[in-house]
Design an enzyme around this catalytic site. Sequence first.
Site, mmCIF file in Angstrom:
data_model
loop_
_atom_site.group_PDB
_atom_site.id
_atom_site.type_symbol
_atom_site.label_atom_id
_atom_site.label_comp_id
_atom_site.label_asym_id
_atom_site.label_seq_id
_atom_site.Cartn_x
_atom_site.Cartn_y
_atom_site.Cartn_z
ATOM 1 N N HIS B 134 -38.936 -27.628 4.984
ATOM 2 C CA HIS B 134 -39.839 -26.640 6.417
ATOM 3 C C HIS B 134 -39.722 -25.742 5.640
ATOM 4 O O HIS B 134 -38.692 -24.867 5.208
ATOM 5 C CB HIS B 134 -40.071 -26.415 7.525
ATOM 6 N N ASP B 211 -30.934 -27.831 10.283
ATOM 7 C CA ASP B 211 -32.311 -27.433 11.082
ATOM 8 C C ASP B 211 -32.061 -28.758 12.104
ATOM 9 O O ASP B 211 -32.941 -30.085 11.392
ATOM 10 C CB ASP B 211 -33.029 -27.739 10.025
ATOM 11 N N GLN B 214 -36.116 -31.522 14.528
ATOM 12 C CA GLN B 214 -37.190 -32.834 14.569
ATOM 13 C C GLN B 214 -36.279 -33.271 15.245
ATOM 14 O O GLN B 214 -37.080 -34.934 15.552
ATOM 15 C CB GLN B 214 -37.604 -33.296 13.221
ATOM 16 N N LYS B 237 -40.361 -29.452 21.521
ATOM 17 C CA LYS B 237 -40.599 -30.736 20.616
ATOM 18 C C LYS B 237 -39.285 -30.936 21.652
ATOM 19 O O LYS B 237 -39.623 -31.236 22.627
ATOM 20 C CB LYS B 237 -39.915 -30.919 19.044
ATOM 21 N N CYS B 375 -46.515 -27.553 7.054
ATOM 22 C CA CYS B 375 -45.529 -26.510 7.019
ATOM 23 C C CYS B 375 -44.820 -26.854 6.331
ATOM 24 O O CYS B 375 -43.908 -25.686 5.764
ATOM 25 C CB CYS B 375 -45.010 -25.663 7.784
#
Lengths: 182, 419
Positions: B134, B211, B214, B237, B375
């Site tokens: 991302h 990261d 998600q 999220k 993105c």
Amino acid sequence: MPFLEDIDIAFIEPCVTDPGRVRLYAEPSRDLAEVLPYLNAVINHATYNKDGPSLTFMKEFRLITIYPRRITMSKVQNTTDAWQVLDWLKDLINDTYDRRGSITPVHGVRWRPTALQIYGWLPRTNCKACGEPTCLAFAVKLLLGERTPQECEPLFFPEHASLRRAFFEIVAAFGYPAPPGT
Amino acid sequence: MTDSTERWGKSVCVPGDEDREQERGSGGGLAGSMADVGIYMDNAATSFPKPEAVIEAMADFMRNVGASSGRGAYRKALEADKIVFRARQAVARLLGVADVSRVVFTANATESLNLAIKGLLSPGDHVVTTSMEHNAVWRPLKAVERTRGVTISQAPCAHDGTLDPADMEALLRPNTRLIVMTHASNVTGTVMPVAEAAAIARARGIPLLVDCAQTAGVHPIDIERLGLDLVAFTGHKGLMGPTGMGGLYIRGGLDLVPLKDGGTGGDSMLEHQPEWLPDRFEAGTLNVCGIAGLGAGVRFVLEEGVERIREKEAGLLRRLLDGLSEIPGLEVYGPRDPARQVAVVSLNVRGVPAEEVASRLDREYGIMVRAGLHCAPCAHRTIGTIQRGAVRISLGYFNTEGDVDRCVEALAGIARAAG
Ligand SMILES: Cc1ncc(COP(=O)(O)O)c(C=O)c1O
Ligand code: SF4
């Protein structure tokens, strides 16, 4: 239902002897007097004062005193650290209470603070008002029982209010009651 | 517009569509009626709806507490402190972290990634990343490339986004100071081999930054068991919290240069940021309201159980993928296997621009998805859609089989019309 449900922080201030740290007191949701002798058996190097009653010990660098209705901690890193240690303490208290049938309670003193630790809670000005050449010498005499806290007059000056509170937490372990107003 | 789409168009816009609401289980702690807003399938951007408990926690803080944390000896301030601690503790528990203080709150995953990357890398350092990142990873890396002369190597991923850890290992150099990778792609949903990467990183003594934007809340993460060094997450999220919340896990013994300096409360005498975590990285008044919401969201996830959330989403994803595989004229990207991805699917309808597909899904069918590059131009380059972008469908815990079926039918209708 656990023996002790909650410990809530009631007061926090910067640590007098260490500006990067905090001291605080917290209130347990019930009276802890009956578990103190059992905790004294479970915690290494704790000091139990049965007349208080209170139990004082170090957890790593933190100084913790447990009274029946109050828990004080000093030299704590920050509030996150404080909450984390209080959670640990709550679990320890509940676990000790659950196992009390198989623990022999200990009513005696098992640990004493060192002169250097006491010194950390004195004004450290070496003003000699107590008649000793240095604050450290006064701390040694205090440990030997040859002096009483009241003989350090500067400790009772208004500007040392926080220091005084911390001082009496540590000396509570030997049964010196805090004078009124501290 | 066909008859059936008209029916959907109406039914999703009329409040009180009871069958759907029952299926979703909105009686049990959901904020707001989904029937009012249509079918939300943009959960990879931010999850919606939020558990009722999240809204309650935030309102309760605003109404009844209000004080800022870490700065007062009065009881409301201490209550705010406790809210912050309990939220931090919930996050630590969910992510497999024993020492709660190693979880630092930030505004979002982007800030967390900036803190990790800019706080760690020095001039002359080399960093290895993947070709599925991302911009929240890629842009901070490009920034330190320009300002600090850091060099970057990108491990190539396959067309479905999968990474062979050996391709990453081959790029390591003596001056590699950091490995950065996503846990799951926000474009294809592909779950990356984080455990293998962690083993490689540990063997070389190189910190690994993951990261988890998600995956946190929807896919199991056990930070200490995997031995991860730095983990960025976002609060809005899978963790079900409000926007404007995120955080970073920092392994003990790893120091970063703070992104910002300023007030942290009890230690005002110190001239520099304190060494202690989390204060070291949390200068300025915290977003206590957001933290209250995040704490409630994470507790919701802990109560439901990540395994159960993952199972439900995998079931919906299976249904979606099966449905999509029947539609001629679709290109579906990614692994197309719920065992190897989170509930994110990107696709294109042959002959129809992605933006048009998304816009028709919204206007004609009341289905919200996102079109474009998400993105993540690196990822789109990898899967071959850098020019035209893609339509991204991202499912959430509150979607239903009915939602999935409607989405499949809608796409079938659009594909039929195009083909
Ligand atoms: C993989 C990935 N990383 C980072 C981010 C950034 O998250 P945030 O926008 O909350 O900073 C996102 C989502 O926007 C993402 O999908
Ligand atoms: S009176 Fe108190 S401050 Fe002064 S030297 Fe004695 S112990 Fe130290």
